[in-house]
Design a protein around this motif. Structure first.
Motif, PDB file in Angstrom:
ATOM      1  N   ARG A  85       0.843  -1.188   0.000  1.00 13.69           N
ATOM      2  CA  ARG A  85       0.000   0.000   0.000  1.00 13.69           C
ATOM      3  C   ARG A  85       0.882   1.244   0.000  1.00 13.69           C
ATOM      4  O   ARG A  85       2.048   1.186   0.409  1.00 13.69           O
ATOM      5  CB  ARG A  85      -0.968  -0.001   1.172  1.00 13.69           C
ATOM      6  N   ARG A  86       0.319   2.330  -0.429  1.00 16.94           N
ATOM      7  CA  ARG A  86       1.076   3.576  -0.567  1.00 16.94           C
ATOM      8  C   ARG A  86       1.300   4.216   0.799  1.00 16.94           C
ATOM      9  O   ARG A  86       0.401   4.231   1.649  1.00 16.94           O
ATOM     10  CB  ARG A  86       0.324   4.538  -1.477  1.00 16.94           C
ATOM     11  N   THR A  87       2.504   4.743   1.002  1.00 17.79           N
ATOM     12  CA  THR A  87       2.829   5.452   2.235  1.00 17.79           C
ATOM     13  C   THR A  87       2.723   6.955   1.995  1.00 17.79           C
ATOM     14  O   THR A  87       3.382   7.499   1.111  1.00 17.79           O
ATOM     15  CB  THR A  87       4.260   5.110   2.699  1.00 17.79           C
ATOM     16  N   GLY A  91       2.973   6.033   9.474  1.00 20.87           N
ATOM     17  CA  GLY A  91       1.726   5.860  10.199  1.00 20.87           C
ATOM     18  C   GLY A  91       0.493   6.232   9.412  1.00 20.87           C
ATOM     19  O   GLY A  91      -0.626   6.028   9.890  1.00 20.87           O
ATOM     20  N   VAL A  92       0.645   6.739   8.186  1.00 18.72           N
ATOM     21  CA  VAL A  92      -0.492   7.127   7.345  1.00 18.72           C
ATOM     22  C   VAL A  92      -0.334   6.455   5.981  1.00 18.72           C
ATOM     23  O   VAL A  92       0.648   6.702   5.266  1.00 18.72           O
ATOM     24  CB  VAL A  92      -0.591   8.656   7.172  1.00 18.72           C
ATOM     25  N   TYR A  93      -1.323   5.633   5.620  1.00 22.21           N
ATOM     26  CA  TYR A  93      -1.191   4.796   4.432  1.00 22.21           C
ATOM     27  C   TYR A  93      -2.481   4.773   3.629  1.00 22.21           C
ATOM     28  O   TYR A  93      -3.557   5.092   4.136  1.00 22.21           O
ATOM     29  CB  TYR A  93      -0.838   3.352   4.843  1.00 22.21           C
ATOM     30  N   SER A  94      -2.348   4.350   2.374  1.00 16.10           N
ATOM     31  CA  SER A  94      -3.542   4.065   1.592  1.00 16.10           C
ATOM     32  C   SER A  94      -4.167   2.789   2.125  1.00 16.10           C
ATOM     33  O   SER A  94      -3.552   2.032   2.878  1.00 16.10           O
ATOM     34  CB  SER A  94      -3.182   3.872   0.117  1.00 16.10           C
ATOM     35  N   ALA A  95      -5.413   2.546   1.741  1.00 20.92           N
ATOM     36  CA  ALA A  95      -6.019   1.264   2.073  1.00 20.92           C
ATOM     37  C   ALA A  95      -5.205   0.151   1.412  1.00 20.92           C
ATOM     38  O   ALA A  95      -4.580   0.349   0.361  1.00 20.92           O
ATOM     39  CB  ALA A  95      -7.469   1.222   1.593  1.00 20.92           C
ATOM     40  N   GLU A 175       8.989  -4.758   0.756  1.00 20.06           N
ATOM     41  CA  GLU A 175       7.757  -4.079   1.163  1.00 20.06           C
ATOM     42  C   GLU A 175       7.350  -4.448   2.582  1.00 20.06           C
ATOM     43  O   GLU A 175       6.834  -3.610   3.321  1.00 20.06           O
ATOM     44  CB  GLU A 175       6.636  -4.432   0.187  1.00 20.06           C
ATOM     45  N   ALA A 176       7.602  -5.673   2.984  1.00 17.97           N
ATOM     46  CA  ALA A 176       7.198  -6.115   4.312  1.00 17.97           C
ATOM     47  C   ALA A 176       8.155  -5.651   5.402  1.00 17.97           C
ATOM     48  O   ALA A 176       7.727  -5.311   6.514  1.00 17.97           O
ATOM     49  CB  ALA A 176       7.083  -7.637   4.342  1.00 17.97           C
ATOM     50  N   PHE A 177       9.444  -5.630   5.096  1.00 17.75           N
ATOM     51  CA  PHE A 177      10.446  -5.337   6.122  1.00 17.75           C
ATOM     52  C   PHE A 177      11.173  -4.004   5.909  1.00 17.75           C
ATOM     53  O   PHE A 177      11.992  -3.613   6.734  1.00 17.75           O
ATOM     54  CB  PHE A 177      11.472  -6.469   6.193  1.00 17.75           C
ATOM     55  N   LEU A 313      -7.782   6.590   3.434  1.00 14.71           N
ATOM     56  CA  LEU A 313      -6.492   6.586   4.108  1.00 14.71           C
ATOM     57  C   LEU A 313      -6.633   5.932   5.475  1.00 14.71           C
ATOM     58  O   LEU A 313      -7.677   6.054   6.119  1.00 14.71           O
ATOM     59  CB  LEU A 313      -5.957   8.009   4.284  1.00 14.71           C
ATOM     60  N   ALA A 314      -5.587   5.245   5.900  1.00 13.85           N
ATOM     61  CA  ALA A 314      -5.588   4.569   7.194  1.00 13.85           C
ATOM     62  C   ALA A 314      -4.457   5.093   8.061  1.00 13.85           C
ATOM     63  O   ALA A 314      -3.320   5.237   7.591  1.00 13.85           O
ATOM     64  CB  ALA A 314      -5.437   3.056   7.002  1.00 13.85           C
ATOM     65  N   GLY A 315      -4.767   5.359   9.310  1.00 11.70           N
ATOM     66  CA  GLY A 315      -3.769   5.760  10.292  1.00 11.70           C
ATOM     67  C   GLY A 315      -3.649   4.700  11.365  1.00 11.70           C
ATOM     68  O   GLY A 315      -4.666   4.190  11.863  1.00 11.70           O
ATOM     69  N   LEU A 316      -2.415   4.340  11.700  1.00  9.96           N
ATOM     70  CA  LEU A 316      -2.161   3.321  12.718  1.00  9.96           C
ATOM     71  C   LEU A 316      -1.697   4.033  13.980  1.00  9.96           C
ATOM     72  O   LEU A 316      -0.550   4.469  14.076  1.00  9.96           O
ATOM     73  CB  LEU A 316      -1.100   2.330  12.231  1.00  9.96           C
ATOM     74  N   GLY A 317      -2.589   4.153  14.953  1.00 10.58           N
ATOM     75  CA  GLY A 317      -2.314   4.985  16.111  1.00 10.58           C
ATOM     76  C   GLY A 317      -2.140   4.218  17.407  1.00 10.58           C
ATOM     77  O   GLY A 317      -2.606   3.093  17.558  1.00 10.58           O
TER      78      GLY A 317
END
Length: 334
Positions: A85-87, A91-95, A175-177, A313-317
């Motif tokens: 997914r796009r960065t 902490g803020v990414y595309s779906a 992409e994963a690491f 957009l997704a945020g991981l908080g």
């Protein structure tokens, strides 16, 4: 004017079909509104497990990132993603990139990691023309509705996630690491309690043992928390599964899940888990500008198939440590 937590809680509209709904002040500046109502909004999430804020008017990634940061204590990087997914910012990414005609089964974000987001933030900048909702389900209710014997086994054993990183499908090693440096990848795996093996063709195979049921670090209540069904081979479209097995072999699928002792999780079990999610699912179609806050431990989420454009957009908080959630099942947490 700033609203108290009690006032905002009273303003929330509840429906049996959708997540709790709150309307933002008409014409409000999104950043200012989020800043003023941060404490109250977080209280709403603590009360209900999630809340959909309608009418906030989020329109661009930069403004959305600022709103995310105003509503969280911190944002965390996306570790070990199963699809690219796009960065936009850390902490803020595309779906997550997933076929638009296939549902993304309900799950808990990064539940295969030792550190995972406690709060998820989703912002819809461009709503799809049809479908594409982000369904949610109460993890306590899902746990209660699952067969007792199945839950008991997963609590005793935990679950295994097996992954094979190929260049052709799914997330690559880089992409994963975040790197192709084998030494860096190996150090990360050791620190995260992940068994790894490099293959002769250059691909990487990993196994990680995690808990299926956690206690919420604030409420102490037991929650079904994993991706057992979502990342299982039987959730794939049959023709996709058959093709991948034909190309890579049954033991080298991009991802698969098992019981903690290594026994396969069969199609009936996957169906039972997804059925429990479906029995408690709630969804509301996205509108452009919406904001959805989700307690990642208490509430599972997914994605419906859709048509037309969909920019979410997704945020991981607010990262949470697995060991802070009383995991069971012989989980190896480095």
């Amino acid at each position: 004017m700033s609203l108290s937590s009690a006032t905002l809680l009273h303003a929330v509209t509840q429906s049996p079909d959708g997540p709790p709904l709150l309307h933002a002040d008409a014409g409000a500046d999104p950043v200012g509104w989020a800043d003023r109502h941060r404490t109250a909004l977080r209280a709403v999430v603590a009360e209900h497990g999630c809340v959909l804020v309608r009418g906030l008017g989020l329109t661009d990634p930069a403004g959305t990132e600022t709103v995310f940061r105003r509503l969280t204590d911190s944002l965390m990087p996306d570790r070990e993603p199963f699809a690219p997914r796009r960065t936009y910012a850390e902490g803020v990414y595309s779906a997550t990139k997933w076929p638009t005609d296939q549902p993304m089964c309900l799950h808990h974000e990064s539940s295969y990691a030792l550190d995972f987001p406690g709060l998820l933030l989703f912002a819809c900048l461009d709503a799809p023309t049809e479908g594409g909702a982000t369904p949610v389900a109460d993890a306590e209710a899902v746990l209660t509705s699952l067969p007792t014997a199945l839950v008991d086994r997963f609590e005793r054993e935990g679950w295994l996630l097996t992954r094979s990183y190929h260049e052709e499908i799914g997330a690559s090693v880089a992409e994963a690491f975040g790197t192709e440096d084998r030494g860096v990848v190996e150090r990360y795996c050791r620190a995260q309690g992940i068994d790894f093996a490099w293959q002769s063709d250059g691909s990487l195979h990993t196994r990680q043992h995690r808990a299926a049921v956690l206690r919420h670090p604030v409420t102490g209540r037991r929650c079904w928390f994993n991706q057992i069904a979502f990342l299982n081979e039987w959730t794939m479209e049959p023709e996709v599964r058959d093709y991948l097995i034909d190309v890579y072999g049954a033991d080298a699928l991009p991802f698969n899940t098992r019981f903690g002792n290594g026994d396969p999780v069969d199609a009936d079990i996957v169906s039972a888990i997804n059925g429990a999610y479906d029995a408690h699912v709630r969804r509301t179609p996205w509108r452009s500008g919406d904001l959805l806050l989700v307690d990642n431990i208490r509430t599972a989420h997914g994605r419906d198939p859709f048509e037309g454009p969909r920019e979410v957009l997704a945020g991981l908080g607010d990262p949470v440590r697995l060991t802070d959630c009383a995991p069971t099942g012989g989980v190896r947490a480095a």
